[in-house]
Write a protein that holds these residues in place. Structure first.
Motif, mmCIF file in Angstrom:
data_model
loop_
_atom_site.group_PDB
_atom_site.id
_atom_site.type_symbol
_atom_site.label_atom_id
_atom_site.label_comp_id
_atom_site.label_asym_id
_atom_site.label_seq_id
_atom_site.Cartn_x
_atom_site.Cartn_y
_atom_site.Cartn_z
ATOM 1 N N ALA A 61 0.626 -1.113 0.386
ATOM 2 C CA ALA A 61 0.341 -0.447 -0.214
ATOM 3 C C ALA A 61 1.191 1.281 -0.323
ATOM 4 O O ALA A 61 0.867 2.209 -0.696
ATOM 5 N N TRP A 62 1.609 1.230 0.501
ATOM 6 C CA TRP A 62 2.755 2.524 0.856
ATOM 7 C C TRP A 62 3.357 2.606 -0.051
ATOM 8 O O TRP A 62 3.584 3.624 -1.299
ATOM 9 N N LEU A 63 3.672 1.540 -0.825
ATOM 10 C CA LEU A 63 4.079 1.528 -2.314
ATOM 11 C C LEU A 63 3.345 2.388 -3.352
ATOM 12 O O LEU A 63 3.759 2.905 -4.393
ATOM 13 N N ALA A 64 2.184 1.688 -3.753
ATOM 14 C CA ALA A 64 1.526 2.335 -4.286
ATOM 15 C C ALA A 64 0.832 3.961 -4.358
ATOM 16 O O ALA A 64 0.992 4.240 -4.867
ATOM 17 N N ALA A 65 0.940 3.923 -2.828
ATOM 18 C CA ALA A 65 0.703 5.571 -2.562
ATOM 19 C C ALA A 65 1.404 6.554 -2.718
ATOM 20 O O ALA A 65 1.479 7.444 -3.134
ATOM 21 N N LEU A 66 3.209 5.624 -2.649
ATOM 22 C CA LEU A 66 4.457 6.890 -3.455
ATOM 23 C C LEU A 66 4.757 6.589 -4.926
ATOM 24 O O LEU A 66 5.165 7.625 -5.638
ATOM 25 N N SER A 67 3.697 6.099 -5.805
ATOM 26 C CA SER A 67 4.239 5.445 -6.734
ATOM 27 C C SER A 67 3.571 6.657 -8.027
ATOM 28 O O SER A 67 2.707 6.390 -8.186
ATOM 29 N N ARG A 68 4.143 7.598 -8.693
ATOM 30 C CA ARG A 68 3.878 8.348 -9.692
ATOM 31 C C ARG A 68 4.240 7.687 -11.048
ATOM 32 O O ARG A 68 5.473 7.663 -10.765
ATOM 33 N N PRO A 69 3.650 7.396 -11.580
ATOM 34 C CA PRO A 69 4.087 7.568 -13.478
ATOM 35 C C PRO A 69 5.213 8.613 -14.069
ATOM 36 O O PRO A 69 5.399 9.536 -13.746
ATOM 37 N N GLY A 70 6.466 7.170 -14.432
ATOM 38 C CA GLY A 70 7.426 8.245 -15.240
ATOM 39 C C GLY A 70 8.373 9.056 -13.726
ATOM 40 O O GLY A 70 9.451 9.564 -14.302
#
Length: 348
Positions: A61-70
């Motif tokens: 969940a943390w990784l999903a929240a932190l990830s942004r395209p590009g």
């Protein structure tokens, strides 16, 4: 190329993350595993119940929240390596820190192998020339966080603690000496040059700088070189060597402490900043020893450099780690307090 269909475990984890209002695709899970930010699939479930482990769901969940395209997640990925503290993640962490600390050399087109050793005139001249190359194209920093806060506070009629050290740790005079220290260490900069650079931007009590100078003179007479205790005693090659030789578990401990502290500091400044809170933070010596010199760490190359600098100090400077943990306790209390605290840490 045909992508491998998602496994049942990947689909289950993606579903759990979706329930939290976030998105984690099987492709992202594969990439996070490859980067060692997420454990291998066979470690996702509880052997006794076959249910997904809560910590795996939380990490994803943390990784999903932190990830942004590009965009990458920068040093936050280092935090996951440090938390896991395995042989593999420690090796990845070590590589990242060593790569980051050599960034000034890469930007100047210099390799570590080009820095000569020894005290010959030729070696000294080469290091001086390399120091000049490090400075080319460097943008001057007019004011650091401390100066900006003081300017805004003054305009608003707010009194903050008096400055204790320099007006700006990124002043051109200090940066010029710093470049020579990176290239050649303390042996390439005389005590007089170092003192003059500090004195040119010193805003703290004059007697404090005089005491530092007197301590060095006393130590020299006793046969002790206090400059040899500096993290920059042997320049950038010495810092790289420290990171190469650091115990893996201690390295992970240092990064855990430094990333946690920077995250807490950023949360405080963004969510709880007021005059009382700033007075408490600035009233502690770690404001100058850490906040102004690496405490602020945005998710960028600049932030990676800040975390690397803090990690080196954690490993090298006597008492610095203990002071950071003490400051962490202070920040935790500030963050948890329903109201601001007084300078001695008591609720208002």
């Amino acid at each position: 190329m045909t992508r491998t269909p998602p496994t049942a475990a990947e689909l289950a984890l993606a579903t759990e993350v979706d329930r939290l209002g976030l998105t984690a695709t099987p492709h992202q899970l594969e990439r996070w595993r490859a980067k060692r930010w997420l454990a291998p699939t066979d470690q996702w479930t509880d052997p006794a119940t076959s249910a997904l482990r809560p910590d795996i769901v939380h990490r994803t969940a943390w990784l999903a929240a932190l990830s942004r395209p590009g965009r990458g997640i920068s040093w936050i990925g280092w935090t996951f390596w440090a938390i896991d503290d395995t042989e593999q993640t420690a090796a990845l962490l070590r590589q990242a820190l060593i790569r980051t600390i050599q960034l000034p050399l890469r930007q100047a087109g210099i390799t570590l192998a080009q820095i000569p050793h020894g005290d010959s005139d030729a070696a000294f001249e080469t290091r001086q020339n390399l120091a000049e190359r490090l400075l080319r194209g460097r943008r001057a920093v007019g004011r650091d966080l401390d100066g900006l806060l003081r300017d805004h506070a003054s305009a608003a009629g707010i009194a903050l603690p008096e400055p204790r050290t320099v007006s700006n740790p990124f002043d051109a005079a200090l940066i010029r000496v710093g470049a020579r220290l990176l290239a050649g260490g303390m042996a390439d900069v005389s005590p007089e040059e170092l003192t003059d650079a500090w004195r040119s931007v010193w805003t703290g009590p004059p007697e404090q700088l005089d005491r530092i100078t007197a301590a060095h003179i006393t130590a020299d007479k006793a046969g002790t070189d206090l400059r040899a205790l500096s993290p920059l005693a042997h320049g950038l090659p010495g810092l790289v060597r420290v990171l190469e030789e650091a115990d893996a578990h201690l390295l992970c401990e240092a990064v855990r402490a430094c990333t946690k502290a920077s995250s807490t500091l950023m949360k405080l400044l963004l969510e709880r900043a007021d005059a009382e809170m700033l007075t408490v933070l600035m009233g502690d010596e770690m404001w100058d020893q850490w906040v102004r010199a690496g405490g602020i760490a945005p998710a960028s190359r600049l932030g990676e450099a800040a975390i690397t600098l803090s990690t080196v100090q954690y490993l090298l400077v006597p008492g610095w780690a203990e002071d950071l943990h003490r400051y962490q306790d202070l920040m935790d209390r500030l963050l948890a307090a329903p109201t601001a605290l007084t300078p001695d840490g008591r609720p208002v």
